[in-house]
Design a protein around this motif. Structure first.
Motif, PDB file in Angstrom:
ATOM      1  N   LYS A 170       0.834  -1.212   0.000  1.00  0.00           N
ATOM      2  CA  LYS A 170       0.000   0.000   0.000  1.00  0.00           C
ATOM      3  C   LYS A 170       0.864   1.255   0.000  1.00  0.00           C
ATOM      4  CE  LYS A 170      -3.908  -2.073   2.473  1.00  0.00           C
ATOM      5  NZ  LYS A 170      -4.733  -2.019   3.706  1.00  0.00           N
ATOM      6  N   GLU A 317      -9.934  -2.992  -0.888  1.00  0.00           N
ATOM      7  CA  GLU A 317      -8.718  -2.394  -1.458  1.00  0.00           C
ATOM      8  C   GLU A 317      -7.508  -3.276  -1.159  1.00  0.00           C
ATOM      9  OE1 GLU A 317      -8.344   1.525   0.117  1.00  0.00           O
ATOM     10  OE2 GLU A 317     -10.194   2.260  -0.796  1.00  0.00           O
ATOM     11  N   THR A 318      -7.464  -3.800   0.060  1.00  0.00           N
ATOM     12  CA  THR A 318      -6.357  -4.693   0.435  1.00  0.00           C
ATOM     13  C   THR A 318      -6.392  -5.968  -0.392  1.00  0.00           C
ATOM     14  OG1 THR A 318      -6.392  -3.823   2.698  1.00  0.00           O
ATOM     15  CG2 THR A 318      -5.279  -5.925   2.349  1.00  0.00           C
TER      16      THR A 318
END
Length: 354
Positions: A170, A317-318
């Motif tokens: 990220k 999102e992860t």
């Protein structure tokens, strides 16, 4: 030749012996369900039958319940397993030796990809996640990293399948970089592995958390060691269980009760910092009171939401980042959650659940 009666009895006896053997060899922690399996869309039972047991791997909550006086108030038996973290928890799940595990964001995703169906039944965050991050980026002595853009060309500690590994991915995305712009050094993010890897120049950058941040700077700051903030949310904390466990109505009801107690314990810890520092960090973990105070300040105030939609969106999102990196199929993050438990923790804090 045996008489007809004996011929009829022997197969029945053999079947009985086989059933006894299968039952005796059932994996530890498995409980024979009474009655039909609980459907995934059926309402959660609210009454826990007598004789129900949960095996729970959540050591900090155990101490919090002891300190708050709630440890003996469950309507079922709790067997505490002294384990934590994704790898240990998944291994215990696969052995049938655990019912509830306490982890961060990645283990439920990784378990699903490896053929272990699980569900998240409780979620906890921090009310100021940017001001109270779980991790900071440790920078090795003599290495110049002032901004995330400076990560280009650096050797970065990477732990696939763990929260720190997902955080690194990220961070690179936020910096506009890819893994091709850096060198990953695969290391397990356990104990003081990362601080030692930084100090020895094995890596230039590593995500370090908890008291390791304080100790790393105290020990190696004089040599030029630094840390920088990553500016991302890294605060998820979950309880998760095997999907098959939730098919047992008794255990599903017991898990509901445990989630409520877990939420109250989380709030108690925040509201009783002195007792928590002394009872957990000093007596249980062997840290100094100063280290305990540092960790309490770092954690800030917990947030146990009654609406998981924001958490699910962040989890998606992860999932997407990890899927692109690992080649695993994309998952629908919502499928990782059992929404029947969504309000249990928040209601418990309000006094609405027991």
């Amino acid at each position: 030749m045996p008489p007809p009666t004996a011929r009829r009895i022997r197969p029945a006896l053999a079947a009985l012996l086989l059933l006894t053997l299968i039952t005796a060899c059932a994996r530890p922690g498995e409980q024979q369900a009474n009655g039909p399996a609980l459907a995934p869309d059926a309402p959660l039972p609210t009454t826990v039958p007598q004789g129900t047991k949960l095996i729970v791997g959540d050591p900090p909550t155990k101490v919090a319940l002891q300190l708050s006086g709630e440890i003996d108030k469950f309507s079922f038996t709790v067997e505490w397993a002294n384990l934590s973290g994704g790898p240990q928890t998944s291994e215990a799940f696969r052995a049938g030796a655990l019912d509830v595990g306490a982890v961060a964001e990645i283990p439920a995703i990784h378990a699903t990809w490896t053929g272990l169906p699980v569900k998240i039944v409780a979620s906890k965050f921090r009310k100021d996640p940017i001001g109270h991050p779980t991790y900071e980026l440790g920078i090795a002595p003599g290495v110049s990293v002032k901004t995330l853009a400076d990560l280009r060309g650096k050797k970065i500690a990477y732990s696939p399948g763990q929260a720190q590994g997902a955080l690194v991915l990220k961070v690179l995305k936020k910096a506009g970089l890819t893994k091709d712009d850096v060198t990953f050094v695969e290391l397990p993010s356990t104990g003081d592995v990362y601080p030692n890897a930084l100090a020895s120049k094995q890596v230039d950058v590593a995500p370090i958390g908890g008291v390791n941040i304080k100790r790393y700077l105290a020990k190696f700051g004089g040599d030029g060691a630094t840390t920088i903030a990553h500016g991302l949310r890294d605060d998820p904390g979950h309880l998760y269980v095997r999907t098959v466990t939730l098919q047992d109505p008794a255990k599903a009801a017991a898990i509901r009760e445990y989630v409520a107690a877990w939420a109250r314990a989380s709030r108690w810890v925040y509201e009783h910092p002195k007792e928590w520092i002394e009872g957990y960090y000093v007596k249980d973990q062997g840290l100094s009171a100063a280290d305990g105070q540092y960790l309490v300040n770092q954690a800030g105030e917990p947030d146990i939401p009654a609406d998981w939609s924001g958490a699910i969106a962040r989890n998606q999102e992860t999932v997407d980042i990890l899927a692109a990196e690992t080649g695993n199929p994309k998952l629908n993050a919502k499928d990782l959650y059992d929404l029947r438990y969504q309000t249990v923790g928040a209601d418990a804090i309000k006094g609405g659940a027991r």
